[in-house]
Design a protein around this motif. Structure first.
Motif, PDB file in Angstrom:
ATOM      1  N   ARG A 147       0.890  -1.160   0.000  1.00 37.80           N
ATOM      2  CA  ARG A 147       0.000   0.000   0.000  1.00 37.80           C
ATOM      3  C   ARG A 147       0.924   1.204   0.000  1.00 37.80           C
ATOM      4  NH1 ARG A 147      -5.090   1.053   0.665  1.00 37.80           N
ATOM      5  NH2 ARG A 147      -5.573  -1.034   1.361  1.00 37.80           N
ATOM      6  N   VAL A 148       0.703   2.109  -0.949  1.00 32.74           N
ATOM      7  CA  VAL A 148       1.573   3.276  -1.116  1.00 32.74           C
ATOM      8  C   VAL A 148       0.738   4.547  -1.130  1.00 32.74           C
ATOM      9  CG1 VAL A 148       3.343   1.983  -2.380  1.00 32.74           C
ATOM     10  CG2 VAL A 148       1.499   3.062  -3.635  1.00 32.74           C
ATOM     11  N   ARG A 149       1.397   5.678  -0.867  1.00 34.28           N
ATOM     12  CA  ARG A 149       0.763   6.992  -0.911  1.00 34.28           C
ATOM     13  C   ARG A 149       1.532   7.842  -1.918  1.00 34.28           C
ATOM     14  NH1 ARG A 149       1.412   8.803   4.123  1.00 34.28           N
ATOM     15  NH2 ARG A 149      -0.506   7.824   4.801  1.00 34.28           N
ATOM     16  N   SER A 150       0.808   8.412  -2.855  1.00 34.87           N
ATOM     17  CA  SER A 150       1.414   9.280  -3.856  1.00 34.87           C
ATOM     18  C   SER A 150       1.918  10.553  -3.195  1.00 34.87           C
ATOM     19  CB  SER A 150       0.394   9.621  -4.940  1.00 34.87           C
ATOM     20  OG  SER A 150       0.911  10.606  -5.801  1.00 34.87           O
ATOM     21  N   GLN A 151       3.129  10.975  -3.535  1.00 34.92           N
ATOM     22  CA  GLN A 151       3.670  12.198  -2.957  1.00 34.92           C
ATOM     23  C   GLN A 151       3.091  13.438  -3.606  1.00 34.92           C
ATOM     24  OE1 GLN A 151       7.955  11.848  -3.011  1.00 34.92           O
ATOM     25  NE2 GLN A 151       7.915  10.891  -0.985  1.00 34.92           N
ATOM     26  N   SER A 152       2.617  13.326  -4.829  1.00 35.14           N
ATOM     27  CA  SER A 152       2.073  14.508  -5.498  1.00 35.14           C
ATOM     28  C   SER A 152       0.609  14.763  -5.137  1.00 35.14           C
ATOM     29  CB  SER A 152       2.216  14.369  -7.010  1.00 35.14           C
ATOM     30  OG  SER A 152       1.511  13.227  -7.459  1.00 35.14           O
ATOM     31  N   SER A 153      -0.211  13.710  -5.087  1.00 34.17           N
ATOM     32  CA  SER A 153      -1.635  13.922  -4.823  1.00 34.17           C
ATOM     33  C   SER A 153      -2.061  13.511  -3.418  1.00 34.17           C
ATOM     34  CB  SER A 153      -2.475  13.147  -5.844  1.00 34.17           C
ATOM     35  OG  SER A 153      -2.315  11.758  -5.653  1.00 34.17           O
ATOM     36  N   GLY A 154      -1.287  12.668  -2.748  1.00 31.40           N
ATOM     37  CA  GLY A 154      -1.639  12.222  -1.409  1.00 31.40           C
ATOM     38  C   GLY A 154      -2.596  11.043  -1.381  1.00 31.40           C
ATOM     39  N   LYS A 155      -2.975  10.516  -2.541  1.00 30.41           N
ATOM     40  CA  LYS A 155      -3.906   9.384  -2.603  1.00 30.41           C
ATOM     41  C   LYS A 155      -3.177   8.087  -2.252  1.00 30.41           C
ATOM     42  CE  LYS A 155      -6.934  11.310  -6.113  1.00 30.41           C
ATOM     43  NZ  LYS A 155      -7.488  11.128  -7.459  1.00 30.41           N
ATOM     44  N   GLU A 156      -3.897   7.186  -1.585  1.00 32.33           N
ATOM     45  CA  GLU A 156      -3.351   5.871  -1.250  1.00 32.33           C
ATOM     46  C   GLU A 156      -3.929   4.827  -2.188  1.00 32.33           C
ATOM     47  OE1 GLU A 156      -3.426   4.456   2.694  1.00 32.33           O
ATOM     48  OE2 GLU A 156      -2.418   6.206   3.513  1.00 32.33           O
ATOM     49  N   PHE A 157      -3.086   3.873  -2.609  1.00 29.25           N
ATOM     50  CA  PHE A 157      -3.535   2.779  -3.455  1.00 29.25           C
ATOM     51  C   PHE A 157      -2.574   1.612  -3.289  1.00 29.25           C
ATOM     52  CE2 PHE A 157      -1.172   5.932  -5.842  1.00 29.25           C
ATOM     53  CZ  PHE A 157      -0.185   5.209  -6.474  1.00 29.25           C
ATOM     54  N   GLU A 158      -2.993   0.448  -3.791  1.00 28.77           N
ATOM     55  CA  GLU A 158      -2.199  -0.764  -3.697  1.00 28.77           C
ATOM     56  C   GLU A 158      -1.483  -1.016  -5.019  1.00 28.77           C
ATOM     57  OE1 GLU A 158      -4.694  -3.992  -2.546  1.00 28.77           O
ATOM     58  OE2 GLU A 158      -5.340  -2.979  -0.712  1.00 28.77           O
ATOM     59  N   VAL A 159      -0.235  -1.488  -4.918  1.00 32.91           N
ATOM     60  CA  VAL A 159       0.528  -1.857  -6.104  1.00 32.91           C
ATOM     61  C   VAL A 159       1.112  -3.242  -5.880  1.00 32.91           C
ATOM     62  CG1 VAL A 159       1.100   0.501  -6.788  1.00 32.91           C
ATOM     63  CG2 VAL A 159       2.623  -0.720  -5.273  1.00 32.91           C
TER      64      VAL A 159
END
Length: 97
Positions: free
Chosen positions: A34-46
């Motif tokens: 589970r990661v958090r984008s540094q640009s938008s702050g959204k969390e998603f799974e990769v």
């Protein structure tokens, strides 16, 4: 990419579509991260990380690959190792594993 080197808090790049997105790893899952984008702050799974940009300064104790599920054969072996020899029941069924 060596999956064992990916820890919580690491900054990495993942490919979303045709774009590379810089993310921070927040959690280790069974089949990925589970990661958090540094640009938008959204969390998603990769399930795949292309490149690690930087490692965390103080790695978390859960810095490991996710555990994979045991096959039925491996689970049976683990069951036999935990039971004393005189208490192993035959035939063994899937419910007891």
């Amino acid at each position: 990419m060596c999956e064992e080197s990916i820890c919580v808090g690491a900054v990495a790049e993942v490919k979303i579509g045709r774009h590379l997105v810089t993310v921070e790893v927040t959690e280790i899952l069974e089949h990925g991260w589970r990661v958090r984008s540094q640009s938008s702050g959204k969390e998603f799974e990769v399930s795949r990380i292309d490149r690690i940009v930087s490692e965390p300064e103080n790695p978390a104790p859960e810095c490991r690959t996710p555990k994979k599920k045991l096959s039925l054969f491996e689970a049976c072996i683990a069951y036999f190792r935990t039971q004393p020899r005189d208490r192993v029941l035959f035939p063994i069924c899937c419910k007891s594993i």
